[in-house]
Design a protein around this motif. Structure first.
Motif, short mmCIF file in Angstrom:
data_model
loop_
_atom_site.label_atom_id
_atom_site.label_comp_id
_atom_site.label_asym_id
_atom_site.label_seq_id
_atom_site.Cartn_x
_atom_site.Cartn_y
_atom_site.Cartn_z
N LEU A 152 12.39 15.82 5.18
CA LEU A 152 12.54 14.37 5.40
C LEU A 152 11.16 13.76 5.65
O LEU A 152 10.38 14.29 6.44
CB LEU A 152 13.45 14.12 6.60
N TYR A 153 10.88 12.64 4.96
CA TYR A 153 9.58 11.98 5.07
C TYR A 153 9.73 10.50 5.37
O TYR A 153 10.68 9.85 4.90
CB TYR A 153 8.78 12.15 3.77
N PHE A 154 8.78 9.97 6.14
CA PHE A 154 8.70 8.53 6.38
C PHE A 154 7.85 7.90 5.28
O PHE A 154 6.74 8.36 5.01
CB PHE A 154 8.08 8.24 7.74
N ALA A 155 8.36 6.83 4.65
CA ALA A 155 7.65 6.24 3.51
C ALA A 155 7.20 4.80 3.72
O ALA A 155 6.17 4.39 3.19
CB ALA A 155 8.51 6.32 2.24
N GLY A 173 0.78 -1.22 0.00
CA GLY A 173 0.00 0.00 0.00
C GLY A 173 0.81 1.27 0.00
O GLY A 173 0.26 2.37 0.11
N SER A 174 2.14 1.17 -0.14
CA SER A 174 2.97 2.37 -0.10
C SER A 174 2.65 3.30 -1.27
O SER A 174 2.71 2.87 -2.43
CB SER A 174 4.46 2.00 -0.13
N PRO A 175 2.35 4.56 -1.02
CA PRO A 175 2.03 5.48 -2.12
C PRO A 175 3.24 5.86 -2.97
O PRO A 175 3.09 6.51 -3.99
CB PRO A 175 1.46 6.71 -1.39
N THR A 176 4.45 5.47 -2.55
CA THR A 176 5.64 5.80 -3.34
C THR A 176 5.91 4.77 -4.43
O THR A 176 6.55 5.08 -5.43
CB THR A 176 6.89 5.90 -2.45
N SER A 177 5.42 3.54 -4.26
CA SER A 177 5.73 2.47 -5.21
C SER A 177 5.14 2.77 -6.58
O SER A 177 3.93 3.00 -6.73
CB SER A 177 5.18 1.13 -4.70
N GLY A 178 6.01 2.77 -7.58
CA GLY A 178 5.56 3.03 -8.94
C GLY A 178 5.09 4.45 -9.18
O GLY A 178 4.51 4.74 -10.22
N MET A 179 5.36 5.36 -8.23
CA MET A 179 4.88 6.73 -8.34
C MET A 179 5.97 7.77 -8.12
O MET A 179 6.00 8.79 -8.81
CB MET A 179 3.76 6.97 -7.31
N LEU A 200 12.93 6.05 3.82
CA LEU A 200 12.79 7.49 4.06
C LEU A 200 13.00 8.23 2.74
O LEU A 200 13.67 7.73 1.84
CB LEU A 200 13.84 7.95 5.08
N VAL A 201 12.43 9.42 2.65
CA VAL A 201 12.60 10.24 1.45
C VAL A 201 13.22 11.58 1.84
O VAL A 201 12.74 12.25 2.77
CB VAL A 201 11.27 10.48 0.73
N LEU A 202 14.30 11.95 1.15
CA LEU A 202 14.91 13.27 1.28
C LEU A 202 14.55 14.08 0.04
O LEU A 202 14.83 13.66 -1.08
CB LEU A 202 16.43 13.15 1.38
N ALA A 203 13.92 15.23 0.26
CA ALA A 203 13.48 16.06 -0.86
C ALA A 203 13.83 17.52 -0.59
O ALA A 203 13.41 18.08 0.43
CB ALA A 203 11.97 15.92 -1.07
N PRO A 204 14.62 18.14 -1.45
CA PRO A 204 14.89 19.59 -1.29
C PRO A 204 13.59 20.37 -1.20
O PRO A 204 12.63 20.09 -1.94
CB PRO A 204 15.67 19.94 -2.55
N LYS A 205 13.53 21.31 -0.30
CA LYS A 205 12.31 22.08 -0.09
C LYS A 205 11.85 22.75 -1.38
O LYS A 205 12.64 23.37 -2.08
CB LYS A 205 12.53 23.13 1.00
N GLY A 206 10.57 22.59 -1.69
CA GLY A 206 9.99 23.22 -2.86
C GLY A 206 10.14 22.43 -4.14
O GLY A 206 9.60 22.82 -5.18
N SER A 207 10.86 21.30 -4.11
CA SER A 207 11.04 20.49 -5.32
C SER A 207 9.76 19.71 -5.62
O SER A 207 8.84 19.62 -4.80
CB SER A 207 12.20 19.51 -5.11
N ASP A 241 9.28 17.03 -3.19
CA ASP A 241 8.79 17.55 -1.91
C ASP A 241 7.27 17.74 -1.96
O ASP A 241 6.56 17.38 -1.01
CB ASP A 241 9.49 18.88 -1.62
N HIS A 242 6.77 18.28 -3.06
CA HIS A 242 5.32 18.47 -3.19
C HIS A 242 4.60 17.12 -3.19
O HIS A 242 3.54 16.97 -2.57
CB HIS A 242 4.99 19.24 -4.47
N PHE A 243 5.15 16.12 -3.88
CA PHE A 243 4.56 14.78 -3.92
C PHE A 243 4.47 14.21 -2.50
O PHE A 243 3.43 13.70 -2.08
CB PHE A 243 5.41 13.87 -4.81
N CYS A 244 5.57 14.29 -1.77
CA CYS A 244 5.63 13.68 -0.44
C CYS A 244 4.75 14.43 0.57
O CYS A 244 4.13 13.80 1.44
CB CYS A 244 7.06 13.65 0.06
#
Length: 330
Positions: free
Chosen positions: A220-223, A172-178, A237-244, A247-250
């Motif tokens: 930083l996000y828990f995935a 059910g992870s929303p990151t898989s394939g996305m 975990l996901v590392l996303a530069p702010k505003g990228s 980052d918006h996806f997460c």
């Protein structure tokens, strides 16, 4: 007793990872007579089904008649991001205990959703229980085969590009394939403080100073939290530069962590310098959402073995593990 009309115009909405709402039309004269609904729910099998999981069987649900639409909920028969077919039948329970039933409706197909933030928050709480103490580290690293880095240099302008995350981990992870990103590791050996010399992904290792990927300008996000029928567990975990774009996806889908205070991966200012720590008792898989230039780090060959048994590429989560499963669809 007159026969019942066949339900028609099936509608399904409000779909989540382990529930949906269903309604249908029936003759007005049946509304006052019907005492029960029978719902025939079937999972559509596909080639990527978890071969270790017990074989799914058709689910026949019996419910007392209630005003429509009605909610069908149950993690024991609904899995996230899975295609199902459903048909309904109405019934009147008679004085002798037998049922007068209608014909079956047409069959309607639908697909369940991903874990919502509240489900991921439950996974996060479970992951925190086994994270262990925090160890210092200074580099993120990525292992691959020699050919991978040759391709990056010759055809990608020396820049590693984000790629689509595979289907490893929780179904059910929303990151898989996305989500697009680049996988890095940061775990160290507790006795040396250095990255291990073994890897399941290849003998060539790219190392980059931690501050290049993780700093106060990074979110930083828990995935995810999962295991593969083993005693050790993985935290994604996901590392996303702010505003990228990452980052918006997460931000819409994943729980955000405080970079200086969490149980998995931290970045703190101590004595005027950034200090990094990772959880000792979980294997961290860190997804960085932006391209990374090889010139920002160093590339070398490790001296250990390539432990293919530890690879998580498209790995399926153990649905029976009590440590890393929650009471929603697996």
């Amino acid at each position: 007793m007159d026969l019942l009309s066949t339900p028609k115009n099936i509608e399904i909405n409000n779909i989540t990872c382990d529930s949906f709402r269903i309604s249908w039309a029936m003759d007005k004269g049946d509304l006052e007579r019907v005492t029960h609904y029978f719902i025939d729910l079937n999972k559509k099998e596909n080639k990527n089904s978890n071969k270790f999981k017990h074989r799914d069987v058709p689910t026949k649900l019996v419910a007392k008649a209630v005003p429509l639409p009605m909610t069908v909920r149950g993690h024991w028969f609904l899995s996230p991001r899975t295609e199902y077919s459903v048909a309904v039948q109405t019934a009147v329970k008679q004085s002798d205990g037998e049922y007068l039933v209608s014909g079956w409706s047409e069959t309607v197909e639908f697909c369940t959703g991903d874990y919502a933030k509240e489900h991921l928050a439950q996974l996060q709480e479970k992951a925190e229980l086994i994270a262990g103490r925090m160890l210092r580290f200074s580099v993120f690293y990525r292992n691959q085969h020699k050919e991978y880095f040759q391709h990056v240099r010759m055809h990608c302008g020396n820049v590693m590009k984000p790629s689509l995350k595979d289907n490893s981990g929780s179904h059910g992870s929303p990151t898989s394939g996305m989500l697009h990103g680049i996988f890095f590791s940061c775990n160290t050996e507790f006795n040396t403080g250095q990255p291990p010399q073994d890897s399941p992904y290849g003998r060539y290792r790219f190392q980059i100073p931690a501050q290049r990927l993780f700093n106060p300008n990074t979110n930083l996000y828990f995935a995810d939290f999962y295991c593969m029928y083993t005693a050790y567990h993985y935290v994604v975990l996901v590392l996303a530069p702010k505003g990228s774009s990452g980052d918006h996806f997460c931000r819409e889908r994943l729980p955000q962590l405080d970079i200086s205070c969490n149980k998995f991966l931290t970045c703190c200012v101590e004595d005027g310098e950034l200090v990094y720590r990772h959880a000792q008792d979980s294997i961290l898989e860190v997804i960085y959402t932006e391209p990374v230039d090889l010139s920002l780090g160093v590339l070398g060959e490790i001296s250990g073995h390539q432990l293919m048994s530890l690879s998580t590429a498209n790995a399926k989560k153990d649905p029976s593990c009590k440590t890393c499963n929650i009471s929603v669809g697996r």
